[in-house]
Design a protein around this motif. Structure first.
Motif, PDB file in Angstrom:
ATOM      1  N   LEU A 136      44.088 -14.012  93.850  1.00  0.00           N
ATOM      2  CA  LEU A 136      45.194 -15.052  93.384  1.00  0.00           C
ATOM      3  C   LEU A 136      45.788 -14.697  92.083  1.00  0.00           C
ATOM      4  N   VAL A 137      46.902 -14.366  92.142  1.00  0.00           N
ATOM      5  CA  VAL A 137      47.681 -14.284  90.909  1.00  0.00           C
ATOM      6  C   VAL A 137      49.028 -15.309  90.629  1.00  0.00           C
ATOM      7  N   ILE A 138      48.505 -16.127  89.481  1.00  0.00           N
ATOM      8  CA  ILE A 138      49.428 -17.121  89.346  1.00  0.00           C
ATOM      9  C   ILE A 138      50.665 -16.641  88.483  1.00  0.00           C
ATOM     10  N   ASP A 139      51.751 -17.128  88.846  1.00  0.00           N
ATOM     11  CA  ASP A 139      52.991 -16.751  88.119  1.00  0.00           C
ATOM     12  C   ASP A 139      53.466 -18.074  87.521  1.00  0.00           C
ATOM     13  N   ALA A 140      53.126 -18.773  86.306  1.00  0.00           N
ATOM     14  CA  ALA A 140      53.668 -20.041  86.044  1.00  0.00           C
ATOM     15  C   ALA A 140      54.982 -20.123  85.963  1.00  0.00           C
ATOM     16  N   GLN A 141      55.579 -19.240  85.195  1.00  0.00           N
ATOM     17  CA  GLN A 141      57.140 -19.167  85.085  1.00  0.00           C
ATOM     18  C   GLN A 141      57.745 -18.975  86.022  1.00  0.00           C
ATOM     19  N   GLU A 142      57.750 -18.275  87.119  1.00  0.00           N
ATOM     20  CA  GLU A 142      58.142 -18.048  88.164  1.00  0.00           C
ATOM     21  C   GLU A 142      57.892 -19.192  89.251  1.00  0.00           C
ATOM     22  N   ARG A 143      56.903 -19.967  89.188  1.00  0.00           N
ATOM     23  CA  ARG A 143      56.314 -20.961  89.766  1.00  0.00           C
ATOM     24  C   ARG A 143      55.739 -20.299  91.408  1.00  0.00           C
ATOM     25  N   LEU A 144      55.029 -19.425  91.264  1.00  0.00           N
ATOM     26  CA  LEU A 144      54.511 -18.751  92.651  1.00  0.00           C
ATOM     27  C   LEU A 144      53.374 -18.080  92.477  1.00  0.00           C
ATOM     28  N   VAL A 145      52.653 -17.987  93.557  1.00  0.00           N
ATOM     29  CA  VAL A 145      51.270 -17.387  93.723  1.00  0.00           C
ATOM     30  C   VAL A 145      51.299 -16.403  94.654  1.00  0.00           C
ATOM     31  N   LEU A 146      50.695 -15.239  93.909  1.00  0.00           N
ATOM     32  CA  LEU A 146      50.559 -13.892  94.712  1.00  0.00           C
ATOM     33  C   LEU A 146      49.234 -13.988  95.384  1.00  0.00           C
ATOM     34  N   HIS A 147      48.905 -14.134  96.762  1.00  0.00           N
ATOM     35  CA  HIS A 147      47.836 -14.460  97.626  1.00  0.00           C
ATOM     36  C   HIS A 147      47.575 -12.814  98.073  1.00  0.00           C
ATOM     37  N   HIS A 148      46.511 -12.136  97.546  1.00  0.00           N
ATOM     38  CA  HIS A 148      45.933 -11.112  98.076  1.00  0.00           C
ATOM     39  C   HIS A 148      44.645 -11.331  98.965  1.00  0.00           C
ATOM     40  N   ARG A 149      44.749 -11.176 100.210  1.00  0.00           N
ATOM     41  CA  ARG A 149      43.717 -11.598 101.103  1.00  0.00           C
ATOM     42  C   ARG A 149      43.190 -10.268 102.049  1.00  0.00           C
ATOM     43  N   ARG A 150      41.606 -10.231 101.661  1.00  0.00           N
ATOM     44  CA  ARG A 150      41.150  -9.272 102.431  1.00  0.00           C
ATOM     45  C   ARG A 150      41.380  -9.176 104.128  1.00  0.00           C
ATOM     46  N   GLY A 151      41.722  -8.496 104.687  1.00  0.00           N
ATOM     47  CA  GLY A 151      42.056  -8.520 106.138  1.00  0.00           C
ATOM     48  C   GLY A 151      40.950  -7.671 106.743  1.00  0.00           C
ATOM     49  N   ALA A 152      41.052  -7.355 107.976  1.00  0.00           N
ATOM     50  CA  ALA A 152      40.052  -6.546 108.793  1.00  0.00           C
ATOM     51  C   ALA A 152      40.030  -5.438 108.456  1.00  0.00           C
ATOM     52  N   GLU A 153      41.385  -4.785 108.169  1.00  0.00           N
ATOM     53  CA  GLU A 153      41.586  -3.375 107.930  1.00  0.00           C
ATOM     54  C   GLU A 153      42.240  -3.099 106.597  1.00  0.00           C
ATOM     55  N   ALA A 154      42.934  -4.044 106.067  1.00  0.00           N
ATOM     56  CA  ALA A 154      43.685  -3.791 104.851  1.00  0.00           C
ATOM     57  C   ALA A 154      43.646  -5.224 104.014  1.00  0.00           C
ATOM     58  N   ILE A 155      44.550  -4.946 102.741  1.00  0.00           N
ATOM     59  CA  ILE A 155      44.555  -6.136 101.776  1.00  0.00           C
ATOM     60  C   ILE A 155      45.979  -6.618 102.456  1.00  0.00           C
ATOM     61  N   GLU A 156      45.728  -7.895 102.620  1.00  0.00           N
ATOM     62  CA  GLU A 156      47.415  -8.522 103.044  1.00  0.00           C
ATOM     63  C   GLU A 156      47.909  -9.273 101.872  1.00  0.00           C
ATOM     64  N   THR A 157      48.941  -9.311 101.417  1.00  0.00           N
ATOM     65  CA  THR A 157      49.560 -10.021 100.273  1.00  0.00           C
ATOM     66  C   THR A 157      50.769 -10.948 100.970  1.00  0.00           C
ATOM     67  N   ARG A 158      50.451 -12.184 100.604  1.00  0.00           N
ATOM     68  CA  ARG A 158      51.711 -13.287 100.384  1.00  0.00           C
ATOM     69  C   ARG A 158      52.259 -13.773  99.266  1.00  0.00           C
ATOM     70  N   ILE A 159      53.602 -13.846  99.066  1.00  0.00           N
ATOM     71  CA  ILE A 159      54.018 -14.611  97.929  1.00  0.00           C
ATOM     72  C   ILE A 159      54.383 -16.000  98.385  1.00  0.00           C
ATOM     73  N   ALA A 160      54.016 -16.925  97.687  1.00  0.00           N
ATOM     74  CA  ALA A 160      54.021 -18.221  98.197  1.00  0.00           C
ATOM     75  C   ALA A 160      54.603 -19.088  97.061  1.00  0.00           C
ATOM     76  N   ARG A 161      55.513 -19.991  97.363  1.00  0.00           N
ATOM     77  CA  ARG A 161      56.025 -21.032  96.209  1.00  0.00           C
ATOM     78  C   ARG A 161      55.678 -22.446  96.670  1.00  0.00           C
ATOM     79  N   GLU A 162      55.529 -22.492  97.775  1.00  0.00           N
ATOM     80  CA  GLU A 162      55.211 -23.961  98.577  1.00  0.00           C
ATOM     81  C   GLU A 162      53.919 -23.651  99.433  1.00  0.00           C
ATOM     82  N   GLY A 163      53.654 -24.984  99.999  1.00  0.00           N
ATOM     83  CA  GLY A 163      52.641 -24.849 101.356  1.00  0.00           C
ATOM     84  C   GLY A 163      51.166 -24.860 100.874  1.00  0.00           C
ATOM     85  N   THR A 164      50.327 -24.286 101.648  1.00  0.00           N
ATOM     86  CA  THR A 164      49.230 -24.390 101.592  1.00  0.00           C
ATOM     87  C   THR A 164      48.372 -22.962 101.900  1.00  0.00           C
ATOM     88  N   LEU A 165      47.688 -22.593 100.842  1.00  0.00           N
ATOM     89  CA  LEU A 165      46.774 -21.255 100.984  1.00  0.00           C
ATOM     90  C   LEU A 165      45.533 -21.628 101.525  1.00  0.00           C
TER      91      LEU A 165
END
Length: 183
Positions: A136-165
């Motif tokens: 998880l990379v937290i950008d407090a100024q931009e108020r977002l989270v970069l969520h890099h998750r290990r998938g079955a075959e690759a790293i999956e990335t989600r940019i989240a500003r709201e919701g649940t991880l």
């Protein structure tokens, strides 16, 4: 005249050296890198992250622990980082340990001086560790989270500003807004 090359250290030598060295440091390819003093925004963001991770783990009843910065994660024999927060699972570590051998979640909070490193060499290094399922990379100024998750075959990335991880494994969830400091 060329300056003398800096002596290179192994992670084991670095951990011994750190016990008496003032300040905070990381080791990159054998070279000691001093960490800059942090700003209030950075400290508040780290506190929010650890609180959110601990709450999520407790609510799910997952046998894991959230740790603040200060713990070392060994990448290889010559590189070790100190993430801003992490989660590890399994038995409680020795109270005198300075290293977490198998983190499942690592978190970096961006600051002006670390943005490139946190999203570049640290991300690439953390995902090399088989135990790391989430970066998880937290950008407090931009108020977002970069969520890099290990998938079955690759790293999956989600940019989240709201919701649940959903952090599975180890099996808990955390609200994006809880990972960010109060505005």
């Amino acid at each position: 005249m060329d300056p003398q090359p800096k002596p290179r250290m192994t992670v084991d030598e670095f951990l011994v050296w750190c016990e008496t060295a003032p300040g905070r440091h990381e080791l990159v390819k054998g070279e000691v890198i001093a960490m800059a003093p942090e700003r209030v925004r950075h400290a508040e963001a780290k506190l929010a992250v650890v609180d959110a991770l601990r709450h999520g783990l407790r609510a799910a009843g997952v046998p894991c622990r959230a740790m603040p910065d200060g713990m070392t994660v060994r990448i290889d024999s010559h590189t070790a980082f100190e993430p801003d927060a992490l989660v590890y699972c399994g038995p409680r570590l020795d109270p005198d340990a300075v290293e977490v051998p198998a983190p499942v979640v690592v978190v970096e909070v961006l600051s002006p001086g670390t943005r490139r490193t946190d999203t570049g060499i640290k991300l690439a290094a953390y995902v090399r560790l088989p135990s790391v399922a989430h970066d998880l990379v937290i950008d407090a100024q931009e108020r977002l989270v970069l969520h890099h998750r290990r998938g079955a075959e690759a790293i999956e990335t989600r940019i989240a500003r709201e919701g649940t991880l959903r952090l599975d494994p180890p099996g808990f969830a955390v609200a994006v807004e809880d990972l960010l400091p109060e505005p």
